[in-house]
Design an enzyme around this catalytic site. Structure first.
Site, PDB file in Angstrom:
ATOM      1  N   GLY A 130       5.432 -10.252   3.912  1.00 52.26           N
ATOM      2  CA  GLY A 130       6.221 -10.272   5.132  1.00 52.26           C
ATOM      3  C   GLY A 130       5.526 -11.037   6.243  1.00 52.26           C
ATOM      4  O   GLY A 130       4.294 -11.024   6.353  1.00 52.26           O
ATOM      5  N   LYS A 155       5.576 -10.203   9.231  1.00 53.57           N
ATOM      6  CA  LYS A 155       5.037  -9.286  10.242  1.00 53.57           C
ATOM      7  C   LYS A 155       3.516  -9.370  10.268  1.00 53.57           C
ATOM      8  O   LYS A 155       2.904  -9.345  11.337  1.00 53.57           O
ATOM      9  CB  LYS A 155       5.472  -7.852   9.950  1.00 53.57           C
ATOM     10  CG  LYS A 155       4.821  -6.839  10.883  1.00 53.57           C
ATOM     11  CD  LYS A 155       5.217  -5.426  10.550  1.00 53.57           C
ATOM     12  CE  LYS A 155       4.394  -4.438  11.356  1.00 53.57           C
ATOM     13  NZ  LYS A 155       2.984  -4.396  10.920  1.00 53.57           N
ATOM     14  N   HIS A 181       9.489  -3.682   3.155  1.00 50.01           N
ATOM     15  CA  HIS A 181       9.021  -3.864   1.780  1.00 50.01           C
ATOM     16  C   HIS A 181      10.186  -4.151   0.838  1.00 50.01           C
ATOM     17  O   HIS A 181      10.103  -5.026  -0.034  1.00 50.01           O
ATOM     18  CB  HIS A 181       8.309  -2.597   1.293  1.00 50.01           C
ATOM     19  CG  HIS A 181       7.058  -2.258   2.018  1.00 50.01           C
ATOM     20  ND1 HIS A 181       6.928  -1.116   2.767  1.00 50.01           N
ATOM     21  CD2 HIS A 181       5.862  -2.900   2.106  1.00 50.01           C
ATOM     22  CE1 HIS A 181       5.719  -1.054   3.276  1.00 50.01           C
ATOM     23  NE2 HIS A 181       5.050  -2.126   2.904  1.00 50.01           N
ATOM     24  N   ALA A 187       4.160   3.816   0.966  1.00 48.89           N
ATOM     25  CA  ALA A 187       4.921   4.234   2.149  1.00 48.89           C
ATOM     26  C   ALA A 187       5.993   3.190   2.442  1.00 48.89           C
ATOM     27  O   ALA A 187       6.103   2.663   3.548  1.00 48.89           O
ATOM     28  CB  ALA A 187       4.000   4.458   3.349  1.00 48.89           C
ATOM     29  N   MET A 232       0.833  -1.194   0.000  1.00 47.90           N
ATOM     30  CA  MET A 232       0.000   0.000   0.000  1.00 47.90           C
ATOM     31  C   MET A 232       0.878   1.258   0.000  1.00 47.90           C
ATOM     32  O   MET A 232       0.426   2.341   0.379  1.00 47.90           O
ATOM     33  CB  MET A 232      -0.961  -0.006   1.182  1.00 47.90           C
ATOM     34  CG  MET A 232      -2.000  -1.116   1.097  1.00 47.90           C
ATOM     35  SD  MET A 232      -3.487  -0.848   2.077  1.00 47.90           S
ATOM     36  CE  MET A 232      -2.820  -0.757   3.721  1.00 47.90           C
ATOM     37  N   HIS A 245       9.192   0.918   3.193  1.00 49.33           N
ATOM     38  CA  HIS A 245      10.307   0.929   4.131  1.00 49.33           C
ATOM     39  C   HIS A 245      11.188  -0.278   3.846  1.00 49.33           C
ATOM     40  O   HIS A 245      10.936  -1.034   2.878  1.00 49.33           O
ATOM     41  CB  HIS A 245       9.802   0.940   5.571  1.00 49.33           C
ATOM     42  CG  HIS A 245       8.771  -0.116   5.866  1.00 49.33           C
ATOM     43  ND1 HIS A 245       9.044  -1.479   5.833  1.00 49.33           N
ATOM     44  CD2 HIS A 245       7.447  -0.025   6.192  1.00 49.33           C
ATOM     45  CE1 HIS A 245       7.972  -2.166   6.135  1.00 49.33           C
ATOM     46  NE2 HIS A 245       6.980  -1.321   6.357  1.00 49.33           N
TER      47      HIS A 245
END
Length: 280
Positions: free
Chosen positions: A149, A151, A39, A34, A32, A36
């Site tokens: 990921g 996460k 990603h 943004a 989506m 970091h």
């Protein structure tokens, strides 16, 4: 060199057609935006495994059940494209809203079971939105491989179940959580933390590690959980949606890690919802 930014499905399919004819492996990294380092680690994994790589950027309204959260979600397309330039990805798929959900759109993809707990319980409809958009992204990009990921571990399991149930010819790869030097799991929402909140945020991961250590020592999970929640409260967190010990394969509740397990948490800090999970 910057990858082309595609916004219309016809343009995307025109690009992928020769790749498909050549039998190339097409890796997709759904995001989506943004972006970091978490990603970017997925992009690196895709580049290592595939002939072609597409990164998708779409802030999916169907997976938000809070309009303010949707409005506040960081949107940094120009910076995202700059970060991706050094990876040599083949395309950025940044669809306009009507390419994903035209006015006549009437289909929802829903995965039962795995979506009933944790994120699914606290964010009704969230995983329907995830499963629907990911199904579309897989078919739009003709992906052979997709990279997510750990996460968002529950999301990873939901996507794997959806792809298997719908016979989608996509291998779904789970990649390790990337953390900042202080242990905080990288997330686009971290950009919303104030400076003070950012210094406190790593406490969530620290308390999860304390619980994991206690479990290895044979202590009771309920006692470890209560103590951790009390310490988070004293540190400045304003509540936890859940702090659960669950089986790694089906997310069933377990009292002790007598089979492969993970510890999952979602907690609030200064109005920002942080999620994390670790293997136990």
């Amino acid at each position: 060199m910057s990858a082309p930014i595609l916004r219309r499905l016809d343009d995307l399919r025109h690009m992928t057609a020769p790749w498909i004819r050549a039998g190339e492996r097409i890796g997709v990294v759904p995001t989506m935006g943004a972006l970091h380092d978490g990603h970017l680690s997925l992009v690196a994994a895709a580049k290592a495994a595939c002939d072609r790589v597409i990164v998708t950027i779409f802030v999916n309204p169907k997976q938000f059940n809070n309009s303010a959260d949707l409005a506040n979600y960081p949107r940094t397309e120009r910076e995202d494209a700059r970060k991706l330039a050094r990876f040599g990805v083949d395309a950025l798929w940044v669809p306009d809203g009507d390419q994903m959900y035209p006015a006549s759109f009437a289909t929802t993809v829903s995965v039962a079971g795995l979506t009933d707990v944790m994120e699914g319980a606290f964010r009704p409809g969230h995983f329907d939105g995830v499963a629907t958009v990911v199904t579309k992204l897989f078919t739009q990009t003709s992906a052979t491989d997709a990279f997510f990921g750990e996460k968002d571990y529950q999301q990873l399991l939901v996507v794997r179940r959806m792809a298997a149930d719908l016979d989608l010819p996509v291998t779904v790869h789970g990649c390790p959580t990337i953390r900042d030097i202080d242990g905080l799991a990288l997330s686009s929402r971290n950009l919303l933390l104030s400076d003070r909140a950012r210094t406190l945020a790593p406490r969530l991961h620290e308390e999860m590690e304390v619980i994991a250590l206690g479990l290895r020592e044979g202590r009771a999970f309920d006692d470890l959980r209560e103590a951790a929640l009390a310490r988070l409260d004293r540190a400045g967190f304003t509540g936890a949606d859940y702090l659960d010990l669950r089986a790694q394969d089906d997310l069933g509740t377990i009292a002790a890690p007598d089979r492969p397990a993970r510890l999952f948490a979602a907690a609030w800090l200064a109005g920002v919802r942080l999620i994390d999970n670790i293997a136990v």
